[in-house]
Design a protein around this motif. Sequence first.
Motif, PDB file in Angstrom:
ATOM      1  N   ILE A  44       0.695  -1.256   0.052  1.00 59.30           N
ATOM      2  CA  ILE A  44       0.072  -0.088  -0.025  1.00 59.30           C
ATOM      3  C   ILE A  44       0.961   1.318   0.259  1.00 59.30           C
ATOM      4  CG2 ILE A  44      -1.961   1.263   1.224  1.00 59.30           C
ATOM      5  CD1 ILE A  44      -2.454  -1.317   2.380  1.00 59.30           C
ATOM      6  N   PRO A  45       0.986   1.993  -1.161  1.00 64.56           N
ATOM      7  CA  PRO A  45       1.833   3.149  -1.272  1.00 64.56           C
ATOM      8  C   PRO A  45       1.466   4.124  -0.239  1.00 64.56           C
ATOM      9  CG  PRO A  45       0.922   2.481  -3.282  1.00 64.56           C
ATOM     10  CD  PRO A  45       0.410   1.716  -2.354  1.00 64.56           C
ATOM     11  N   THR A  46       0.245   4.505   0.270  1.00 66.09           N
ATOM     12  CA  THR A  46      -0.012   5.281   1.285  1.00 66.09           C
ATOM     13  C   THR A  46       0.257   4.812   2.673  1.00 66.09           C
ATOM     14  OG1 THR A  46      -1.976   6.237   0.126  1.00 66.09           O
ATOM     15  CG2 THR A  46      -1.785   6.698   2.358  1.00 66.09           C
ATOM     16  N   GLY A  47       1.247   5.323   3.191  1.00 64.04           N
ATOM     17  CA  GLY A  47       1.947   4.663   4.441  1.00 64.04           C
ATOM     18  C   GLY A  47       2.924   3.557   4.145  1.00 64.04           C
ATOM     19  N   LYS A  48       3.184   3.400   3.262  1.00 63.78           N
ATOM     20  CA  LYS A  48       4.486   2.481   2.742  1.00 63.78           C
ATOM     21  C   LYS A  48       4.197   1.176   3.545  1.00 63.78           C
ATOM     22  CE  LYS A  48       6.149   5.594  -0.100  1.00 63.78           C
ATOM     23  NZ  LYS A  48       5.200   6.534   0.121  1.00 63.78           N
ATOM     24  N   VAL A  49       2.959   0.350   3.474  1.00 60.62           N
ATOM     25  CA  VAL A  49       2.606  -0.640   4.090  1.00 60.62           C
ATOM     26  C   VAL A  49       2.724  -1.931   3.149  1.00 60.62           C
ATOM     27  CG1 VAL A  49       1.184  -1.745   5.928  1.00 60.62           C
ATOM     28  CG2 VAL A  49       1.334   0.720   5.497  1.00 60.62           C
ATOM     29  N   TYR A  50       3.365  -2.917   3.758  1.00 59.02           N
ATOM     30  CA  TYR A  50       3.382  -4.180   3.496  1.00 59.02           C
ATOM     31  C   TYR A  50       2.322  -5.242   4.234  1.00 59.02           C
ATOM     32  CZ  TYR A  50       7.645  -2.527   0.881  1.00 59.02           C
ATOM     33  OH  TYR A  50       8.517  -1.674   0.105  1.00 59.02           O
ATOM     34  N   ILE A  51       1.674  -5.921   3.354  1.00 54.43           N
ATOM     35  CA  ILE A  51       0.870  -7.144   4.047  1.00 54.43           C
ATOM     36  C   ILE A  51       1.327  -8.324   3.537  1.00 54.43           C
ATOM     37  CG2 ILE A  51      -1.537  -8.007   4.087  1.00 54.43           C
ATOM     38  CD1 ILE A  51      -2.562  -5.233   3.804  1.00 54.43           C
ATOM     39  N   GLU A  52       1.530  -9.239   4.561  1.00 55.57           N
ATOM     40  CA  GLU A  52       1.897 -10.660   4.257  1.00 55.57           C
ATOM     41  C   GLU A  52       0.756 -11.362   4.735  1.00 55.57           C
ATOM     42  OE1 GLU A  52       4.158 -12.175   2.296  1.00 55.57           O
ATOM     43  OE2 GLU A  52       5.470 -10.514   1.926  1.00 55.57           O
ATOM     44  N   TYR A  53       0.183 -12.416   3.998  1.00 55.47           N
ATOM     45  CA  TYR A  53      -0.709 -13.438   4.420  1.00 55.47           C
ATOM     46  C   TYR A  53       0.108 -14.883   4.650  1.00 55.47           C
ATOM     47  CZ  TYR A  53      -3.921 -17.467   4.324  1.00 55.47           C
ATOM     48  OH  TYR A  53      -4.545 -18.561   4.699  1.00 55.47           O
ATOM     49  N   TRP A  54       0.143 -15.235   5.739  1.00 55.63           N
ATOM     50  CA  TRP A  54       0.853 -16.516   6.011  1.00 55.63           C
ATOM     51  C   TRP A  54      -0.237 -17.618   5.963  1.00 55.63           C
ATOM     52  CZ3 TRP A  54       5.111 -15.008   5.200  1.00 55.63           C
ATOM     53  CH2 TRP A  54       5.853 -13.740   5.559  1.00 55.63           C
ATOM     54  N   GLY A  55      -0.116 -18.559   5.067  1.00 55.27           N
ATOM     55  CA  GLY A  55      -0.721 -19.781   5.495  1.00 55.27           C
ATOM     56  C   GLY A  55       0.199 -20.921   5.292  1.00 55.27           C
ATOM     57  N   TYR A  56      -0.296 -21.989   4.849  1.00 53.29           N
ATOM     58  CA  TYR A  56       0.362 -23.381   4.619  1.00 53.29           C
ATOM     59  C   TYR A  56       1.542 -23.500   5.898  1.00 53.29           C
ATOM     60  CZ  TYR A  56      -1.295 -21.829   0.232  1.00 53.29           C
ATOM     61  OH  TYR A  56      -2.065 -21.273  -0.756  1.00 53.29           O
ATOM     62  N   GLU A  57       0.796 -23.621   7.017  1.00 58.49           N
ATOM     63  CA  GLU A  57       1.751 -23.591   8.361  1.00 58.49           C
ATOM     64  C   GLU A  57       2.370 -24.895   8.644  1.00 58.49           C
ATOM     65  OE1 GLU A  57       2.996 -20.963  10.160  1.00 58.49           O
ATOM     66  OE2 GLU A  57       2.009 -19.708   8.764  1.00 58.49           O
ATOM     67  N   ASN A  58       1.786 -26.021   7.785  1.00 55.26           N
ATOM     68  CA  ASN A  58       2.355 -27.469   8.070  1.00 55.26           C
ATOM     69  C   ASN A  58       3.532 -27.415   7.067  1.00 55.26           C
ATOM     70  OD1 ASN A  58       0.514 -27.779  10.323  1.00 55.26           O
ATOM     71  ND2 ASN A  58      -0.865 -28.348   8.979  1.00 55.26           N
ATOM     72  N   ASP A  59       3.704 -26.783   6.235  1.00 56.10           N
ATOM     73  CA  ASP A  59       4.910 -27.019   5.212  1.00 56.10           C
ATOM     74  C   ASP A  59       5.952 -26.484   5.725  1.00 56.10           C
ATOM     75  OD1 ASP A  59       6.388 -26.548   2.678  1.00 56.10           O
ATOM     76  OD2 ASP A  59       4.541 -26.980   1.413  1.00 56.10           O
ATOM     77  N   SER A  60       7.199 -27.219   5.778  1.00 57.63           N
ATOM     78  CA  SER A  60       8.410 -26.947   6.400  1.00 57.63           C
ATOM     79  C   SER A  60       9.220 -25.960   5.393  1.00 57.63           C
ATOM     80  CB  SER A  60       9.313 -28.027   6.560  1.00 57.63           C
ATOM     81  OG  SER A  60       9.367 -28.858   5.037  1.00 57.63           O
ATOM     82  N   LYS A  61       9.065 -26.011   4.076  1.00 57.01           N
ATOM     83  CA  LYS A  61       9.804 -25.155   3.031  1.00 57.01           C
ATOM     84  C   LYS A  61       9.184 -23.770   3.320  1.00 57.01           C
ATOM     85  CE  LYS A  61      11.514 -28.522  -0.289  1.00 57.01           C
ATOM     86  NZ  LYS A  61      11.626 -28.938  -1.549  1.00 57.01           N
ATOM     87  N   TYR A  62       7.875 -23.877   3.296  1.00 57.68           N
ATOM     88  CA  TYR A  62       6.931 -22.396   3.531  1.00 57.68           C
ATOM     89  C   TYR A  62       7.367 -21.887   4.661  1.00 57.68           C
ATOM     90  CZ  TYR A  62       3.128 -19.060   3.806  1.00 57.68           C
ATOM     91  OH  TYR A  62       2.428 -18.003   3.512  1.00 57.68           O
ATOM     92  N   LEU A  63       7.522 -22.649   5.813  1.00 59.29           N
ATOM     93  CA  LEU A  63       7.891 -22.035   7.011  1.00 59.29           C
ATOM     94  C   LEU A  63       9.232 -21.301   6.901  1.00 59.29           C
ATOM     95  CD1 LEU A  63       6.310 -24.566   9.511  1.00 59.29           C
ATOM     96  CD2 LEU A  63       5.469 -22.246   9.117  1.00 59.29           C
ATOM     97  N   ALA A  64      10.233 -21.983   6.294  1.00 54.32           N
ATOM     98  CA  ALA A  64      11.690 -21.717   6.089  1.00 54.32           C
ATOM     99  C   ALA A  64      11.618 -20.208   5.215  1.00 54.32           C
ATOM    100  CB  ALA A  64      12.247 -22.677   5.577  1.00 54.32           C
ATOM    101  N   ARG A  65      10.641 -20.368   4.219  1.00 50.42           N
ATOM    102  CA  ARG A  65      10.596 -19.055   3.435  1.00 50.42           C
ATOM    103  C   ARG A  65      10.157 -18.007   4.243  1.00 50.42           C
ATOM    104  NH1 ARG A  65       6.022 -17.525   0.452  1.00 50.42           N
ATOM    105  NH2 ARG A  65       6.699 -15.955  -1.294  1.00 50.42           N
ATOM    106  N   LYS A  66       9.107 -18.232   5.157  1.00 43.94           N
ATOM    107  CA  LYS A  66       8.556 -17.188   5.985  1.00 43.94           C
ATOM    108  C   LYS A  66       9.511 -16.439   6.870  1.00 43.94           C
ATOM    109  CE  LYS A  66       5.079 -16.641   9.750  1.00 43.94           C
ATOM    110  NZ  LYS A  66       3.920 -17.589  10.618  1.00 43.94           N
ATOM    111  N   LYS A  67      10.309 -17.338   7.355  1.00 46.83           N
ATOM    112  CA  LYS A  67      11.010 -16.861   8.320  1.00 46.83           C
ATOM    113  C   LYS A  67      12.216 -15.948   7.669  1.00 46.83           C
ATOM    114  CE  LYS A  67      14.982 -18.397  11.617  1.00 46.83           C
ATOM    115  NZ  LYS A  67      15.835 -19.712  12.078  1.00 46.83           N
ATOM    116  N   LYS A  68      12.777 -16.290   6.458  1.00 46.05           N
ATOM    117  CA  LYS A  68      13.770 -15.406   5.514  1.00 46.05           C
ATOM    118  C   LYS A  68      13.005 -14.168   5.430  1.00 46.05           C
ATOM    119  CE  LYS A  68      16.402 -19.140   3.686  1.00 46.05           C
ATOM    120  NZ  LYS A  68      16.625 -19.963   2.105  1.00 46.05           N
ATOM    121  N   LYS A  69      11.677 -14.136   4.897  1.00 49.58           N
ATOM    122  CA  LYS A  69      11.064 -13.179   4.488  1.00 49.58           C
ATOM    123  C   LYS A  69      10.987 -11.939   5.832  1.00 49.58           C
ATOM    124  CE  LYS A  69       8.035 -12.538   1.459  1.00 49.58           C
ATOM    125  NZ  LYS A  69       6.740 -12.879   0.562  1.00 49.58           N
ATOM    126  N   ILE A  70      10.527 -12.526   6.957  1.00 49.26           N
ATOM    127  CA  ILE A  70      10.244 -11.771   8.075  1.00 49.26           C
ATOM    128  C   ILE A  70      11.785 -11.142   8.642  1.00 49.26           C
ATOM    129  CG2 ILE A  70       9.957 -11.777  10.631  1.00 49.26           C
ATOM    130  CD1 ILE A  70       7.794 -13.852  10.186  1.00 49.26           C
TER     131      ILE A  70
END
Length: 292
Positions: A229-255
């Motif tokens: 969202i350009p106004t406020g320079k805000v990023y939104i991340e939706y975290w799903g697939y919490e049972n996927d180990s590769k997804y969780l690793a990707r989530k950690k790197k992004k955070i």
Amino acid sequence: MKQISTTALAKVYDVPPKELFTHLVGLGYILKQDDGWALTELGVSNGGEVKESSQYGQYIVWPEDIDLNKEPANTKLVTSTAIGKSFDLSANKMNFILSELGWVQKSLKGWVVTEQGKKQGGVQSEDKKSGIPYVRWPESIIDSTSLNETIGHVKGVEKSPSPETIKTTNEESVEFREKFEAKHRSADGHMVRSKAEMLIDNWLYMAEIVHAYERKLPIEEDVYCDFYIPTGKVYIEYWGYENDSKYLARKKKKIELYNKYGFNLIELQDKEVQNLDDVLPRLLLKYGVQAY
């Protein structure tokens, strides 16, 4: 001659350490390197030295009486007007691009450098007659990958990635994109990767909040957000697939990257997506974005 650390030097000048680091960048004495600082040749010529500590690792020291109230002649700082000329853009257009990157923000009149802008070497200045604030930049900003990519998008000119970029692209990210195809059409026409993302996109659209989907973060790393969202320079991340180990690793790197660069981040999970009307207005308001 006594030598002291940058933090100790900040106490001598009675300024916050972050402000002094920014000033040293503007002078051309140091450069941001990974999670630390690198001493430039100009910094060495002005008395800076790199020391090694078993407790703190490498750090930079300076002569206690170093004169920081000067601007070396061979350190050239340029305005948005000069940067714009390099890309055949007006100063006004260039400032809005710098704002979109999160490096400056609009003041009542003029522009003010942000923390992200300071990391790029931006130095706050003001017109001596009018007092209107503006920002000056190291001339090397013209070679910034993030700046060039954003200008390319604005002009509608997409450059093919270099072999090196292709080689260093996050393979896990590519695998994720291939695994979760964007096949859900939201109300504004965006093709998103899940029903939850569709609900978020629809909510932003109905709230008349301008937003981008899967925008590349304005950093060297090849990382894309869910929503921006350009106004406020805000990023939104939706975290799903919490049972996927590769997804969780990707989530950690992004955070870790969001934290590293100090970006405004809103994190949503399934429970928040089911209650967007109550959750998002409150979270967005923290960054100056008003819904409804």
